[in-house]
Write an enzyme that holds these catalytic residues in place. Structure first.
Site, mmCIF file in Angstrom:
data_model
loop_
_atom_site.group_PDB
_atom_site.id
_atom_site.type_symbol
_atom_site.label_atom_id
_atom_site.label_comp_id
_atom_site.label_asym_id
_atom_site.label_seq_id
_atom_site.Cartn_x
_atom_site.Cartn_y
_atom_site.Cartn_z
ATOM 1 N N TYR A 141 0.834 -1.202 0.000
ATOM 2 C CA TYR A 141 0.000 0.000 0.000
ATOM 3 C C TYR A 141 0.868 1.251 0.000
ATOM 4 O O TYR A 141 0.684 2.162 -0.820
ATOM 5 C CB TYR A 141 -0.941 -0.001 1.208
ATOM 6 C CG TYR A 141 -1.625 1.331 1.428
ATOM 7 C CD1 TYR A 141 -2.523 1.826 0.488
ATOM 8 C CD2 TYR A 141 -1.363 2.103 2.560
ATOM 9 C CE1 TYR A 141 -3.147 3.058 0.667
ATOM 10 C CE2 TYR A 141 -1.972 3.327 2.747
ATOM 11 C CZ TYR A 141 -2.859 3.803 1.795
ATOM 12 O OH TYR A 141 -3.458 5.027 1.970
ATOM 13 N N GLY A 284 5.524 -4.780 12.497
ATOM 14 C CA GLY A 284 5.610 -3.545 11.727
ATOM 15 C C GLY A 284 4.864 -2.376 12.313
ATOM 16 O O GLY A 284 4.765 -1.323 11.673
#
Length: 335
Positions: A141, A284
């Protein structure tokens, strides 16, 4: 001004359409409705149900409506999904924007305000994040948006008439102050609406990912910008565009709220308990992310109206309380 809003039936795009119309602009929406809602489009605004990859159709719409500027919100925007189906994100977000730019060139339109994201920064080494921080996305993304930023920059270098603003969002939240518009995503992954929907019993208990971050209460800290403030920045950016100008801005309030603080705000505003469970950290997820938005404040005179989390949550609560099924007329995903 005649403005085409790509993705104008989605969460942020629909709020931008509302503000553009209120400011006296003539607006046309282009949205394929795969994740948007026709009901979210301001009454009286034409909706062209076309995909960004349909270049010829976009040219026809822009020429017939004498479009002068484009606001581009159309994108797939689920980080986890982008990891599972990266080609869909590159095709829709990156290739779709190429198609839009080709259509703009064919129609003689050379102004774009682009919806970018703080996800282009990846895991920053320092916060608050400034626009000059290295951009190292950690998911497709983020890359799909960063590629578009590069394309815009290269196009501007080759076409003197073209100008753009790339606005890097932090966590967009809230709903229109008058309660007319709000979020309606399926699935809902944003913290504030997820907490509210759990409170209303419309989804399972909220999962809090991680309680051991190096923050004051052990939960992640993020910058929440109200959707109306975000869209107001788009209008200022559009007005600032001129031949060859390239604008890059962070959009955030410049401070962070933790997951625990957001949950507490939902409980204060709603007067109810947020059902929740606790899970491990997600891979993350940085501990703290918030923006330095000094550049847009200085250059465009923009500043957020909503800076307190309770005020942001209150607008979201009003929307979900009054629209328990969202726009809801189908299981269609929201943009």
């Amino acid at each position: 001004m005649n403005v085409l809003v790509a993705g104008g039936a989605g969460y942020i795009g629909s709020h931008a359409v509302k503000q553009l119309v209120a400011a006296g602009n003539r607006v046309v929406v282009a949205d394929n409705l795969c994740r948007g809602h026709a009901a979210a489009v301001t009454p009286g605004v034409e909706l062209a149900a076309i995909d960004l990859r349909s270049t010829a159709e976009l040219v026809d719409v822009m020429k017939s409506h004498r479009i002068e500027s484009v606001m581009h919100f159309a994108a797939l925007a689920y980080v986890g999904e982008s990891v599972s189906v990266p080609l869909d994100y590159y095709e829709n977000n990156t290739a779709g924007t190429l198609s839009l730019l080709r259509a703009m060139r064919a129609a003689g339109v050379f102004r774009m305000v682009f919806s970018s994201t703080c996800a282009t920064y990846g895991e920053p080494e320092t916060v608050p994040i400034v626009e000059t921080c290295p951009q190292r996305p950690i998911n497709p993304y983020g890359w799909s948006k960063l590629f578009v930023e590069r394309i815009l920059d290269d196009y501007a270098a080759s076409e003197p008439a073209f100008s753009f603003a790339a606005l890097r969002y932090f966590n967009v939240a809230g709903a229109a102050a008058d309660g007319s518009l709000g979020e309606d995503h399926h699935p809902e992954t944003h913290l504030i609406p997820a907490a509210i929907l759990s409170t209303l019993g419309r989804r399972p208990p909220l999962t809090v990912f991680g309680q051991d971050y190096p923050t004051a209460d052990g939960t992640c800290v993020r910058d929440y910008i109200h959707v109306d403030d975000l869209c107001a920045a788009h209008l200022r950016a559009m007005a600032a565009l001129s031949d060859g100008r390239r604008l890059i801005y962070n959009l955030g309030i410049g401070r962070g709220y933790s997951v625990a603080e957001v949950i507490a705000a939902v409980e204060r505003v709603s007067g109810r308990v947020v059902p929740r469970t606790y899970g491990p950290r997600r891979a993350g997820d940085p501990a703290v992310l918030f923006a330095n938005s000094a550049k847009i404040r200085k250059e465009l005179g923009w500043s957020p109206h909503y800076t307190e989390i309770d005020a942001i949550v209150e607008t979201a609560w009003k929307w979900f309380r009054d629209h328990p099924h969202g726009y809801a007329h189908s299981p269609t995903d929201a943009a």
